[in-house]
Design an enzyme around this catalytic site. Structure first.
Site, mmCIF file in Angstrom:
data_model
loop_
_atom_site.group_PDB
_atom_site.id
_atom_site.type_symbol
_atom_site.label_atom_id
_atom_site.label_comp_id
_atom_site.label_asym_id
_atom_site.label_seq_id
_atom_site.Cartn_x
_atom_site.Cartn_y
_atom_site.Cartn_z
ATOM 1 N N GLY A 168 0.863 -1.177 0.000
ATOM 2 C CA GLY A 168 0.000 0.000 0.000
ATOM 3 C C GLY A 168 0.901 1.229 0.000
ATOM 4 N N ARG A 177 10.426 -1.095 -4.437
ATOM 5 C CA ARG A 177 9.290 -1.156 -5.377
ATOM 6 C C ARG A 177 9.269 0.162 -6.162
ATOM 7 N NH1 ARG A 177 3.681 -3.135 -3.153
ATOM 8 N NH2 ARG A 177 3.438 -3.644 -5.351
ATOM 9 N N GLN A 200 -5.627 -8.733 -2.459
ATOM 10 C CA GLN A 200 -5.699 -7.713 -1.389
ATOM 11 C C GLN A 200 -7.151 -7.360 -1.050
ATOM 12 O OE1 GLN A 200 -3.648 -7.607 -4.014
ATOM 13 N NE2 GLN A 200 -1.838 -6.350 -3.668
ATOM 14 N N ASP A 224 -1.560 4.877 -6.209
ATOM 15 C CA ASP A 224 -0.136 4.697 -5.917
ATOM 16 C C ASP A 224 0.684 5.877 -6.419
ATOM 17 O OD1 ASP A 224 -1.409 1.865 -6.151
ATOM 18 O OD2 ASP A 224 0.342 1.714 -4.859
ATOM 19 N N ASN A 257 -2.853 3.015 -10.260
ATOM 20 C CA ASN A 257 -3.351 2.256 -9.101
ATOM 21 C C ASN A 257 -3.338 0.770 -9.452
ATOM 22 O OD1 ASN A 257 -4.466 2.287 -6.410
ATOM 23 N ND2 ASN A 257 -6.415 1.699 -7.283
HETATM 24 O O1 MRU Z 1 0.642 -3.647 -4.703
HETATM 25 P P1 MRU Z 1 0.025 -2.969 -3.518
HETATM 26 O O2 MRU Z 1 -0.867 -3.836 -2.721
HETATM 27 O O3 MRU Z 1 1.070 -2.242 -2.690
HETATM 28 O O4 MRU Z 1 -0.868 -1.847 -4.186
HETATM 29 C C1 MRU Z 1 -1.649 -0.987 -3.421
HETATM 30 C C2 MRU Z 1 -2.729 -0.398 -4.212
HETATM 31 O O5 MRU Z 1 -2.717 -0.335 -5.408
HETATM 32 C C3 MRU Z 1 -3.870 0.153 -3.430
HETATM 33 O O6 MRU Z 1 -5.061 -0.196 -3.979
HETATM 34 C C4 MRU Z 1 -3.857 1.591 -3.391
HETATM 35 O O7 MRU Z 1 -4.936 2.238 -3.775
HETATM 36 C C5 MRU Z 1 -2.752 2.398 -3.036
HETATM 37 S S1 MRU Z 1 -2.531 2.355 -1.313
HETATM 38 C C6 MRU Z 1 -3.763 3.293 -0.530
#
Ligand code: MRU
Length: 346
Positions: free
Chosen positions: A50, A92, A198, A239, A249
């Site tokens: 996240g 990441r 998730q 993101d 996102n």
């Molecule tokens: O790969 P992740 O689980 O780290 O990605 C997170 C996301 O894409 C969430 O949906 C997001 O909206 C960002 S965190 C609030």
């Protein structure tokens, strides 16, 4: 009875406690990280994930480097902190908050300090400030976004933009929480969010834990569910958000935005200012590609033949014309985005 709030990450005297999200919803287990390397590993393996949460984790990873450093001079300590920053930077590539947090930590530890101890204290305090601020910011996002939600709404969300994706309270789920706290009756539809689930594992876990009405669907049910009129609004996190309003996102967000646009359902994005990237243009955004095994297996069980080719992009890009509004801690931003996003930072 109000349950204790879920805390995905905390600092306890030289230890960063990280709720291991890969084990949820089966087990609530905290990792005790004492080095920036262990925090970096947790981010890479998505034990914590996240966008805001990985920013907070990186800041606390640098705080660990300060806390445990044996350096006897400011220069040596700075070397340790730069090394930690570098390791965390490479974990990441897509979420902006990670880089935002590391840059903010750097702006502190590159300042002048009278001695090693005062530099260490400043670094640890700044990381704790980033953590505490994030919760406050999410509550503000929640209050701002709740204005868009009406009593009786059914809201579809994707992936997890909840307490677990942040330092607490959540962005998209923060808006839903705030609306519920205002007394509005809200129903949530959560997509499972393959490949790492998730939505099913984390969003449903959070909402069930808090007693908020949630219904789980698989990702490919979105078109049907929206076309049947079962969704009033969509709220997702982000993101990275670009200066012209492109939203990066979780993979699958773009598909949902397209279906929403066809059916004229509002598509809202909730994110803090630390998610905005005013410099990068859309063609230069790095979309993380993750291991094919995440697609060929589900929680360790193989579902596809050996040797099959796989695509596994972790994020997609939703263009500004599909985004009805962006909810931030400084207010709700509407199109034209280029102009109004600029105003947010003035
Ligand atoms: O790969 P992740 O689980 O780290 O990605 C997170 C996301 O894409 C969430 O949906 C997001 O909206 C960002 S965190 C609030």
């Amino acid at each position: 009875v109000k349950k204790a709030e879920l805390s995905p990450i905390a600092w306890k005297e030289g230890v960063v406690l990280i709720l291991n999200q890969t084990l949820l919803p089966d087990r609530l287990e905290y990792i005790e990280a004492t080095s920036p390397e262990r925090v970096a590993e947790a981010i890479k393996k998505m034990e914590i994930r996240g966008a805001p949460a990985i920013g907070v984790a990186a800041a606390l990873g640098i705080a660990l480097a300060a806390y445990h450093s044996k350096a006897s001079s400011i220069n040596e300590l700075r070397k340790d902190l730069l090394k930690a920053s570098d390791i965390l930077w490479k974990t990441r590539p897509t979420a902006r908050n990670l880089f935002w947090a590391i840059e903010r930590m750097k702006s502190i530890f590159l300042r002048d300090f009278p001695d090693v101890d005062s530099l260490k204290t400043a670094v640890i305090n700044e990381a704790l400030k980033i953590l505490e601020e994030d919760i406050e910011i999410n509550k503000r996002i929640g209050r701002n976004g709740a204005q868009l939600i009406e009593d009786g709404d059914t809201i579809l969300t994707h992936c997890n933009a909840g307490a677990l994706a942040t330092a607490g309270y959540g962005t998209a789920l923060g808006v839903i929480r705030a609306a519920v706290e205002e007394g509005k009756k809200i129903k949530v539809i959560a997509t499972e969010t393959r490949p790492l689930l998730q939505g099913a594992r984390l969003t449903c876990f959070e909402l069930v834990y808090e007693g908020i009405d949630v219904t789980l669907i698989t990702d490919n049910m979105v078109g049907y569910v929206i076309s049947k009129g079962l969704v009033d609004k969509i709220i997702v996190g982000a993101d990275r958000i670009l200066r012209d309003g492109h939203v990066i996102n979780k993979i699958g967000t773009y598909t949902i935005a397209c279906v929403a646009s066809i059916h004229k359902i509002p598509f809202y994005v909730a994110a803090p200012l630390s998610t905005f990237d005013l410099k990068t243009s859309v063609e230069n955004v790095v979309i993380e590609n993750r291991d094919p095994s995440e697609v060929t297996t589900i929680r360790g069980v193989r579902i596809a033949p050996e040797g099959v080719k796989v695509l596994n992009p972790a994020f997609d890009i939703t263009p500004p014309d599909k985004v009805s509004a962006i909810i931030t801690e400084k207010g709700i931003v509407y199109p034209p985005y280029e102009e109004n996003i600029k105003k947010l930072f003035e």
